[in-house]
Enzyme design. Structure first.
Site, PDB file in Angstrom:
ATOM      1  NE  ARG A  56       2.562  -4.933  11.124  1.00  0.00           N
ATOM      2  CZ  ARG A  56       3.611  -4.756  10.330  1.00  0.00           C
ATOM      3  NH1 ARG A  56       4.789  -5.243  10.675  1.00  0.00           N
ATOM      4  NH2 ARG A  56       3.493  -4.095   9.211  1.00  0.00           N
ATOM      5  NE  ARG A  98       7.031  -0.492   9.983  1.00  0.00           N
ATOM      6  CZ  ARG A  98       5.870  -0.473   9.349  1.00  0.00           C
ATOM      7  NH1 ARG A  98       5.758   0.154   8.199  1.00  0.00           N
ATOM      8  NH2 ARG A  98       4.819  -1.065   9.871  1.00  0.00           N
ATOM      9  NE  ARG A 108       8.003  -2.774   5.814  1.00  0.00           N
ATOM     10  CZ  ARG A 108       6.720  -2.514   6.016  1.00  0.00           C
ATOM     11  NH1 ARG A 108       5.971  -2.097   5.029  1.00  0.00           N
ATOM     12  NH2 ARG A 108       6.189  -2.703   7.202  1.00  0.00           N
ATOM     13  NE  ARG A 133      -3.790  -1.163  10.318  1.00  0.00           N
ATOM     14  CZ  ARG A 133      -2.823  -0.586   9.612  1.00  0.00           C
ATOM     15  NH1 ARG A 133      -2.978   0.649   9.170  1.00  0.00           N
ATOM     16  NH2 ARG A 133      -1.724  -1.232   9.336  1.00  0.00           N
ATOM     17  CE  LYS A 176      -2.093  -0.978   3.891  1.00  0.00           C
ATOM     18  NZ  LYS A 176      -1.444  -2.230   4.341  1.00  0.00           N
TER      19      LYS A 176
HETATM   20  P1  ATP Z   1       2.434  -1.866   5.557  1.00  0.00           P
HETATM   21  O1  ATP Z   1       2.917  -0.484   5.745  1.00  0.00           O
HETATM   22  O2  ATP Z   1       3.495  -2.791   5.110  1.00  0.00           O
HETATM   23  O3  ATP Z   1       1.228  -1.965   4.644  1.00  0.00           O
HETATM   24  P2  ATP Z   1       1.043  -1.977   8.045  1.00  0.00           P
HETATM   25  O4  ATP Z   1      -0.190  -1.581   7.312  1.00  0.00           O
HETATM   26  O5  ATP Z   1       0.870  -2.989   9.102  1.00  0.00           O
HETATM   27  O6  ATP Z   1       2.093  -2.476   6.988  1.00  0.00           O
HETATM   28  P3  ATP Z   1       1.431   0.694   8.969  1.00  0.00           P
HETATM   29  O7  ATP Z   1       0.250   1.120   8.159  1.00  0.00           O
HETATM   30  O8  ATP Z   1       2.668   1.428   8.796  1.00  0.00           O
HETATM   31  O9  ATP Z   1       1.810  -0.814   8.723  1.00  0.00           O
HETATM   32  O10 ATP Z   1       0.966   0.678  10.508  1.00  0.00           O
HETATM   33  C1  ATP Z   1       1.847   0.294  11.512  1.00  0.00           C
HETATM   34  C2  ATP Z   1       1.118   0.206  12.833  1.00  0.00           C
HETATM   35  O11 ATP Z   1       0.538   1.489  13.175  1.00  0.00           O
HETATM   36  C3  ATP Z   1      -0.062  -0.762  12.860  1.00  0.00           C
HETATM   37  O12 ATP Z   1       0.337  -2.084  13.104  1.00  0.00           O
HETATM   38  C4  ATP Z   1      -0.897  -0.160  14.010  1.00  0.00           C
HETATM   39  O13 ATP Z   1      -0.366  -0.479  15.259  1.00  0.00           O
HETATM   40  C5  ATP Z   1      -0.717   1.336  13.820  1.00  0.00           C
HETATM   41  N1  ATP Z   1      -1.785   1.904  12.968  1.00  0.00           N
HETATM   42  C6  ATP Z   1      -1.646   2.426  11.736  1.00  0.00           C
HETATM   43  N2  ATP Z   1      -2.822   2.813  11.229  1.00  0.00           N
HETATM   44  C7  ATP Z   1      -3.743   2.537  12.180  1.00  0.00           C
HETATM   45  C8  ATP Z   1      -5.158   2.695  12.266  1.00  0.00           C
HETATM   46  N3  ATP Z   1      -5.892   3.200  11.274  1.00  0.00           N
HETATM   47  N4  ATP Z   1      -5.764   2.289  13.404  1.00  0.00           N
HETATM   48  C9  ATP Z   1      -5.075   1.770  14.420  1.00  0.00           C
HETATM   49  N5  ATP Z   1      -3.756   1.597  14.403  1.00  0.00           N
HETATM   50  C10 ATP Z   1      -3.083   1.969  13.300  1.00  0.00           C
HETATM   51 MG    MG Z   2       2.155   1.196   5.229  1.00  0.00          MG
END
Ligand code: ATP
Ligand code: MG
Length: 217
Positions: free
Chosen positions: A173, A162, A129, A90, A15
């Site tokens: 996750r 990370r 990564r 989310r 993403k």
């Molecule tokens: P990637 O970036 O590879 O798609 P990801 O979606 O798990 O992986 P991030 O979007 O960077 O990673 O989010 C990292 C962390 O930040 C999540 O695991 C969560 O703890 C927190 N986080 C991010 N967005 C939200 C959200 N909308 N609601 C709750 N927690 C969030």
């Molecule tokens: Mg991301």
């Protein structure tokens, strides 16, 4: 016309990588809740301090905190031209809050792109990564290596791994994604906003697929 796009998909689906490319191409801001939260942690703000333990353990940060943070971000002037949301909503609760924010702004969602991605691909991508400590750009040791090892192509800052990309945390996750985020697929399908793309594809071919999906708008 403005585009309000949500990218939906498990961690490691790509993403962030694709949001950055789309953001450059269509000149609309890329808003990543993960990037914002990590920068809050780095700056040691009270939100950052609160969010850190959730993130390090692979859990979601509580809805109230994330919704409040996004309410603020979506008031910024650059959002007038549309946006790409990466990592938000989310949960169904967050999706409802987003609807409310956007209905006040009279900017309804244009499209939700779901990155359908298999678990093997996710684990491989996350374990290889590296991300930029400054701008959040993502690299992969094999698939997207930086021109100079350990240095970001975009801004010249050091790359880091990370903490939440450790295998144990990745598994948590993924579980959280299945339980709390995957229900959004049906939520947006019912509203006829959902389009599915294959998150397993390499960056180039997936960009093509995304461009096709965006053409229909
Ligand atoms: P990637 O970036 O590879 O798609 P990801 O979606 O798990 O992986 P991030 O979007 O960077 O990673 O989010 C990292 C962390 O930040 C999540 O695991 C969560 O703890 C927190 N986080 C991010 N967005 C939200 C959200 N909308 N609601 C709750 N927690 C969030
Ligand atoms: Mg991301």
């Amino acid at each position: 016309m403005t585009w309000q796009i949500v990218l939906l998909g498990p961690p490691g689906a790509g993403k962030g990588t694709h949001a950055k490319i789309l953001s450059d191409r269509y000149r609309i801001p890329h808003i990543s809740t993960g990037d914002i939260l990590r920068s809050q942690i780095q700056q040691e703000t009270s939100l950052g301090k609160h969010a850190k333990s959730f993130i390090d353990n692979g859990k979601l940060v509580p809805d109230e905190l994330v919704v409040e943070m996004m309410k603020t971000r979506l008031q910024d002037p650059d959002v007038r031209h549309g946006f790409i949301l990466d990592g938000f909503p989310r949960t169904v609760e967050q999706a409802r809050a987003l609807d409310e924010i956007l209905s006040i702004k009279k900017m309804p969602l244009s499209l939700v792109l779901e990155f359908d991605t298999s678990e093997d691909v996710i684990v491989d991508r996350l374990s290889g990564r590296w991300s930029c400590s400054n701008c959040g750009a993502n690299y992969h040791v094999r698939n997207i290596p930086p021109a100079k090892e350990g240095i970001c192509d975009r801004c010249g800052q050091p790359l880091v791994q990370r903490k939440d990309d450790e295998p144990e945390t990745v598994r948590e996750r993924l579980r959280v994604y299945r339980d709390q985020t995957a229900p959004l697929i049906e939520f947006y399908e019912k509203r006829k906003l959902l389009r599915v793309v294959s998150g397993d594809l390499d960056v180039g071919p997936l960009q093509e697929e995304l461009a096709q999906s965006m053409k229909c708008l």
